[in-house]
Each structure stands twice: as C-alpha cells, then as structure tokens.
Design a protein around this motif. Structure first.
Motif, PDB file in Angstrom:
ATOM      1  N   LEU A 214       0.860  -1.181   0.000  1.00 38.84           N
ATOM      2  CA  LEU A 214       0.000   0.000   0.000  1.00 38.84           C
ATOM      3  C   LEU A 214       0.898   1.233   0.000  1.00 38.84           C
ATOM      4  CD1 LEU A 214      -2.785  -0.978   2.574  1.00 38.84           C
ATOM      5  CD2 LEU A 214      -2.747  -1.318   0.111  1.00 38.84           C
ATOM      6  N   THR A 215       0.915   1.957  -1.102  1.00 37.10           N
ATOM      7  CA  THR A 215       1.833   3.074  -1.232  1.00 37.10           C
ATOM      8  C   THR A 215       1.341   4.294  -0.455  1.00 37.10           C
ATOM      9  OG1 THR A 215       0.717   3.720  -3.286  1.00 37.10           O
ATOM     10  CG2 THR A 215       2.658   2.320  -3.487  1.00 37.10           C
ATOM     11  N   ALA A 216       2.281   5.190  -0.163  1.00 36.42           N
ATOM     12  CA  ALA A 216       1.960   6.434   0.544  1.00 36.42           C
ATOM     13  C   ALA A 216       1.073   7.318  -0.336  1.00 36.42           C
ATOM     14  CB  ALA A 216       3.251   7.157   0.912  1.00 36.42           C
ATOM     15  N   PRO A 217       0.316   8.245   0.274  1.00 31.99           N
ATOM     16  CA  PRO A 217      -0.625   9.073  -0.502  1.00 31.99           C
ATOM     17  C   PRO A 217       0.021   9.870  -1.633  1.00 31.99           C
ATOM     18  CG  PRO A 217      -1.071   9.257   1.846  1.00 31.99           C
ATOM     19  CD  PRO A 217       0.210   8.499   1.715  1.00 31.99           C
ATOM     20  N   ASP A 218       1.289  10.250  -1.483  1.00 31.70           N
ATOM     21  CA  ASP A 218       1.929  11.087  -2.500  1.00 31.70           C
ATOM     22  C   ASP A 218       2.626  10.285  -3.599  1.00 31.70           C
ATOM     23  OD1 ASP A 218       3.832  10.077  -0.796  1.00 31.70           O
ATOM     24  OD2 ASP A 218       5.041  11.910  -0.720  1.00 31.70           O
ATOM     25  N   VAL A 219       2.470   8.972  -3.616  1.00 29.87           N
ATOM     26  CA  VAL A 219       3.093   8.135  -4.642  1.00 29.87           C
ATOM     27  C   VAL A 219       2.181   8.087  -5.867  1.00 29.87           C
ATOM     28  CG1 VAL A 219       3.892   5.801  -5.214  1.00 29.87           C
ATOM     29  CG2 VAL A 219       4.351   6.762  -2.945  1.00 29.87           C
ATOM     30  N   SER A 220       2.719   8.500  -7.000  1.00 32.40           N
ATOM     31  CA  SER A 220       1.936   8.564  -8.230  1.00 32.40           C
ATOM     32  C   SER A 220       1.786   7.182  -8.860  1.00 32.40           C
ATOM     33  CB  SER A 220       2.602   9.513  -9.230  1.00 32.40           C
ATOM     34  OG  SER A 220       3.881   8.995  -9.611  1.00 32.40           O
ATOM     35  N   VAL A 221       0.924   7.107  -9.859  1.00 32.00           N
ATOM     36  CA  VAL A 221       0.731   5.852 -10.585  1.00 32.00           C
ATOM     37  C   VAL A 221       2.017   5.443 -11.289  1.00 32.00           C
ATOM     38  CG1 VAL A 221      -0.564   4.746 -12.455  1.00 32.00           C
ATOM     39  CG2 VAL A 221      -1.721   6.337 -10.904  1.00 32.00           C
ATOM     40  N   GLU A 222       2.753   6.417 -11.815  1.00 32.39           N
ATOM     41  CA  GLU A 222       4.025   6.112 -12.483  1.00 32.39           C
ATOM     42  C   GLU A 222       5.017   5.494 -11.510  1.00 32.39           C
ATOM     43  OE1 GLU A 222       2.390   8.951 -12.637  1.00 32.39           O
ATOM     44  OE2 GLU A 222       1.722   8.916 -14.739  1.00 32.39           O
ATOM     45  N   LYS A 223       5.052   6.009 -10.286  1.00 36.23           N
ATOM     46  CA  LYS A 223       5.960   5.457  -9.285  1.00 36.23           C
ATOM     47  C   LYS A 223       5.517   4.059  -8.844  1.00 36.23           C
ATOM     48  CE  LYS A 223       7.677   9.822  -7.400  1.00 36.23           C
ATOM     49  NZ  LYS A 223       7.788  10.680  -6.172  1.00 36.23           N
ATOM     50  N   GLN A 224       4.191   3.853  -8.766  1.00 43.20           N
ATOM     51  CA  GLN A 224       3.690   2.521  -8.446  1.00 43.20           C
ATOM     52  C   GLN A 224       4.123   1.512  -9.501  1.00 43.20           C
ATOM     53  OE1 GLN A 224      -0.563   2.850  -8.038  1.00 43.20           O
ATOM     54  NE2 GLN A 224      -0.461   3.601  -5.927  1.00 43.20           N
ATOM     55  N   LEU A 225       4.082   1.917 -10.771  1.00 42.57           N
ATOM     56  CA  LEU A 225       4.508   1.040 -11.855  1.00 42.57           C
ATOM     57  C   LEU A 225       5.998   0.731 -11.752  1.00 42.57           C
ATOM     58  CD1 LEU A 225       3.779  -0.432 -14.440  1.00 42.57           C
ATOM     59  CD2 LEU A 225       4.240   1.690 -15.715  1.00 42.57           C
ATOM     60  N   LYS A 226       6.779   1.738 -11.365  1.00 41.12           N
ATOM     61  CA  LYS A 226       8.213   1.530 -11.184  1.00 41.12           C
ATOM     62  C   LYS A 226       8.479   0.507 -10.087  1.00 41.12           C
ATOM     63  CE  LYS A 226      12.329   3.895  -9.418  1.00 41.12           C
ATOM     64  NZ  LYS A 226      12.861   5.178  -8.865  1.00 41.12           N
ATOM     65  N   ILE A 227       7.777   0.636  -8.952  1.00 39.35           N
ATOM     66  CA  ILE A 227       7.928  -0.317  -7.838  1.00 39.35           C
ATOM     67  C   ILE A 227       7.557  -1.720  -8.300  1.00 39.35           C
ATOM     68  CG2 ILE A 227       7.066  -0.960  -5.550  1.00 39.35           C
ATOM     69  CD1 ILE A 227       6.567   2.046  -5.055  1.00 39.35           C
ATOM     70  N   SER A 228       6.463  -1.833  -9.054  1.00 33.01           N
ATOM     71  CA  SER A 228       6.012  -3.134  -9.541  1.00 33.01           C
ATOM     72  C   SER A 228       7.049  -3.790 -10.427  1.00 33.01           C
ATOM     73  CB  SER A 228       4.699  -2.955 -10.304  1.00 33.01           C
ATOM     74  OG  SER A 228       4.268  -4.188 -10.841  1.00 33.01           O
ATOM     75  N   ASN A 229       7.645  -3.028 -11.327  1.00 38.65           N
ATOM     76  CA  ASN A 229       8.658  -3.574 -12.249  1.00 38.65           C
ATOM     77  C   ASN A 229       9.890  -4.059 -11.499  1.00 38.65           C
ATOM     78  OD1 ASN A 229       7.035  -3.047 -14.460  1.00 38.65           O
ATOM     79  ND2 ASN A 229       7.918  -1.005 -14.820  1.00 38.65           N
ATOM     80  N   VAL A 230      10.327  -3.265 -10.531  1.00 42.46           N
ATOM     81  CA  VAL A 230      11.520  -3.645  -9.756  1.00 42.46           C
ATOM     82  C   VAL A 230      11.280  -4.919  -8.970  1.00 42.46           C
ATOM     83  CG1 VAL A 230      13.055  -2.954  -7.881  1.00 42.46           C
ATOM     84  CG2 VAL A 230      12.393  -1.277  -9.623  1.00 42.46           C
ATOM     85  N   LEU A 231      10.143  -5.005  -8.274  1.00 41.68           N
ATOM     86  CA  LEU A 231       9.875  -6.180  -7.442  1.00 41.68           C
ATOM     87  C   LEU A 231       9.580  -7.416  -8.282  1.00 41.68           C
ATOM     88  CD1 LEU A 231       7.702  -4.648  -4.553  1.00 41.68           C
ATOM     89  CD2 LEU A 231      10.167  -5.049  -4.626  1.00 41.68           C
ATOM     90  N   SER A 232       8.947  -7.236  -9.428  1.00 39.19           N
ATOM     91  CA  SER A 232       8.645  -8.377 -10.295  1.00 39.19           C
ATOM     92  C   SER A 232       9.918  -9.027 -10.816  1.00 39.19           C
ATOM     93  CB  SER A 232       7.766  -7.932 -11.469  1.00 39.19           C
ATOM     94  OG  SER A 232       6.520  -7.460 -11.000  1.00 39.19           O
ATOM     95  N   ALA A 233      10.962  -8.222 -10.978  1.00 35.78           N
ATOM     96  CA  ALA A 233      12.233  -8.741 -11.489  1.00 35.78           C
ATOM     97  C   ALA A 233      13.172  -9.213 -10.388  1.00 35.78           C
ATOM     98  CB  ALA A 233      12.920  -7.661 -12.332  1.00 35.78           C
ATOM     99  N   SER A 234      12.759  -9.081  -9.118  1.00 32.80           N
ATOM    100  CA  SER A 234      13.629  -9.444  -7.986  1.00 32.80           C
ATOM    101  C   SER A 234      13.540 -10.939  -7.697  1.00 32.80           C
ATOM    102  CB  SER A 234      13.226  -8.651  -6.746  1.00 32.80           C
ATOM    103  OG  SER A 234      13.348  -7.260  -6.984  1.00 32.80           O
ATOM    104  N   PRO A 235      14.634 -11.539  -7.207  1.00 37.46           N
ATOM    105  CA  PRO A 235      14.623 -12.965  -6.839  1.00 37.46           C
ATOM    106  C   PRO A 235      13.613 -13.224  -5.731  1.00 37.46           C
ATOM    107  CG  PRO A 235      16.866 -12.102  -6.925  1.00 37.46           C
ATOM    108  CD  PRO A 235      15.956 -10.928  -7.014  1.00 37.46           C
ATOM    109  N   ARG A 236      12.976 -14.388  -5.795  1.00 36.71           N
ATOM    110  CA  ARG A 236      11.998 -14.762  -4.781  1.00 36.71           C
ATOM    111  C   ARG A 236      12.146 -16.225  -4.437  1.00 36.71           C
ATOM    112  NH1 ARG A 236       6.621 -13.344  -8.003  1.00 36.71           N
ATOM    113  NH2 ARG A 236       7.946 -11.559  -8.539  1.00 36.71           N
TER     114      ARG A 236
END
Length: 380
Positions: A348-370
């Motif tokens: 759950l992102t902070a109120p000031d996090v834009s949709v573009e930043k949410q997409l950036k977070i998603s891309n980084v975590l999707s590519a991270s080892p799990r």
C-alpha cells in the motif's frame, strides 16, 4: 348489561395485542408505564414486557433501599451524583443477572467472598473508582461465567497492582481513551499500575496501545505482555512497540499467527521509537507468525539472521506507507528473497506516490529474486 357493552366498546385499546400495547408503553417513561398497571387486570403486568426499563435510582440508592431480586437479567446503572457512592451489596448477589453496566460516580468496594453472580456474562465498568487493589479480584471471584469485560475511563488512583485472572474470559477491554474501536483484549493507557493479566487462555485477539509517561512503572509492560503471549492475533500500535522491545527478556509469542501494527498519526507515533530497534527484533519471538501487516517505518533494519517465521511460516505480508525510495524497495526485496512460504505480498503506497511510481515499484519487485514460487504481488 348495556353499560358493560358500552364500556367494552369505549375501551377498544385494551383489546389490542400485547405487542401493540407494549409498543405504546415504550413511548412513556418507566414510572408512567408502571402506573398503567392500576387501570385493570388487563394492564396489570404489561409494563413488565417492556424491553427497556429506565429508573431514576439516585434517591433510592441514597436510602439504601435498592432491590434487583426480581429476575433482572440486564442492568445498566448510569447516575450522576455530587460525589462517589458505594454500590449496594445486593447488586453482587443477583443470580439471574446476565449483563451489568455501571457508569459514573460509583466506588467499587467488594468484600472478599460476597460476590455471587453465576450467570453474569458481560461486565462493563465505566468511570468507576476502584477502592483498592482487591476491588477487581474480589468481583471476578464470584463471576464464574464471565466472558466479556470492559473497563473504560476508570479511576486508578488507589491501585498499585491491578490483577485480572479468569479462565473463561474471551473479550477484555481496558480503555482509558475515548475512541470508536472495539476488539477482544484492548488496552489504551499508560502503565500507571502493575497490571497482571493471568489465566486468560480463552482470549483470541489483543489490541495494545501503550504510551510512555512520567508515571510509567518499570516492569509494568513486561507483566502485561507476558499475560497475553498466548493469544493468536495481536494489534500492536506503534507507540507500544518500544515498550514491548524494552521487556527483558523479550516474551516469546509462540502461538501468534497474525500481527498488525497500525498507525493513525505516523509522524507523532514514530517519535516514540528510540534505541534503533523495531519490528525486526520482534520477529524472532514470533515463530508461528503467518500474517503480518505493518507500516514500512517500523522495520528499522533488515535482520542478518532471517527469522524462522519468514523462512517457513509467513504466508501473507502487507506493507503500508510504501514509497519508491531505495530503503523501502530493499525491505520488500528482503521478504521476497527469504519468504519460503510467502503466498501474497501487498504493497500500500503512501498518498503522495503517483501511478508512475507505483509502476516503477512493480517492475523492480517483479524482477527481484523470490524464494516462493507461488507468490502474488499486489501494489495499490
């Protein structure tokens, strides 16, 4: 005969069903409703069917002529007096009483061995003054079937040790603040007395909001947390975290499977966290934890020794107030890398996090080892 027929025609109200007549009486005061019992045999006992009875007991209590030995099951005493008044002894020996709420200006002075409330299920004490340390202990000793207990805005000046011991108690609220939350064991207060919570095996949930004051007693938090270490679900407010982590030794919550650390005023509440210890220290004491929700600031450091709950037990994690900053993303990567049983990670992102930043977070975590192959990542 004619007069009798005319009288019956004129008294059509008495021919109405009980449900309608009691509905009519419900709009009257209790005194007025009782007075209708003299109208006729038809009305004699109708008032007793009313779902709620409201009495002005101030004068009655002052004359010490209080009687509830009439099969009373639900009693709510709310009386404003000029000074505190001791509750009448007869109140503690009512076998039929199921629910008791005492509110305002009463002194709880219960002699040992006097209480016999075998059917009392719910006890609500609000703005009540405790005479001494044995006030609650003596009261609970005679409430063999108590399941729900609420202590709100009570006066603790005469208390040095506050002991609560009851094997059947399921819901316990100790609330010194006014708010709208409700939960099974809720504590909102500073540690003003040495609280001892024992033999509460039936508790299923706890909600703890502690805060430090100049009157906080050393060791008070330790006894409180040890008393609830067997509950399976805990809401631990941020202001409570420092007090819990100061316990020596740190209690082990062996049966906890769900932990939530909410924060309604982030900047004010995090001013309480000192000493560089946060959620990472607590995780080592939660071996059975399966569900975890917390604001990302609570996790101060990434543990070098991965907690066993993260390796083998944690299935769902929710991180709130998340940003695209490096330290936030690093925390999420840590859980992805080590969460062997992890099935869902919610960001759950902070109120000031834009949709573009949410997409950036998603891309980084999707590519991270799990570690877990069944993991789903949700970012909102």
């Amino acid at each position: 005969m004619g007069k009798e027929v005319n009288r019956k025609k004129a008294d059509r109200i008495s021919d109405l069903p009980d449900s309608i007549l009691t509905h009519i009486l419900s709009f009257l005061s209790t005194n007025e409703a009782v007075r209708t019992s003299i109208l006729s045999t038809r009305w004699r006992y109708l008032f007793a069917l009313l779902p709620n009875l409201h009495f002005d007991l101030e004068d009655v209590l002052r004359r010490k002529n209080f009687n509830i030995h009439r099969g009373v099951k639900y009693l709510d005493l709310n009386i404003y007096l000029d000074k505190f008044i001791t509750l009448p002894d007869v109140l503690f020996t009512c076998r039929t009483l199921v629910s008791l709420k005492v509110d305002k200006d009463f002194v709880l002075d219960v002699p040992r061995g006097v209480v016999h409330l075998p059917n009392l299920n719910t006890l609500h004490l609000e703005s009540v003054k405790f005479l001494n340390d044995d006030s609650i202990k003596n009261l609970l000793s005679g409430c063999s079937n108590l399941e729900d207990m609420i202590l709100k805005q009570c006066y603790m000046e005469n208390i040095s040790k506050f002991n609560i011991s009851h094997q059947l108690l399921k819901r316990l609220t100790i609330d010194y603040l006014y708010d709208g939350y409700h939960s099974y064991f809720k504590y909102l207060d500073s540690i003003k007395a040495r609280y001892s919570i024992e033999y509460l095996q039936s508790l299923v949930k706890a909600d703890i909001y502690l805060f430090k004051t100049n009157y906080t007693l050393q060791g008070g938090a330790t006894t409180l947390f040890r008393g609830i270490c067997n509950v399976p679900s805990l809401i631990l407010w941020v202001t409570s975290l420092e007090l819990l982590l100061s316990c020596k030794p740190l209690p082990v919550f062996a049966t906890f499977f769900k932990l939530k650390i909410p924060c309604y005023d982030l900047f004010r509440e995090y001013s309480y966290i000192r000493g560089g210890k946060g959620l990472e220290t607590l995780l080592s004491s939660l071996p059975a934890l399966e569900k975890l929700e917390f604001s990302q600031e609570v996790l101060c450091f990434l543990p070098e020794n991965v907690p066993s709950c993260l390796l083998y037990k944690l299935k769902a994690i929710k991180i709130t107030n998340f940003t695209d900053e490096k330290h936030c993303i690093g925390k999420a990567k840590y859980f992805l890398k080590n969460g062997g049983a992890l099935q869902k990670l919610t960001i759950l992102t902070a109120p000031d996090v834009s949709v573009e930043k949410q997409l950036k977070i998603s891309n980084v975590l999707s590519a991270s080892p799990r570690e877990s192959k069944q993991l789903c990542i949700l970012i909102v």
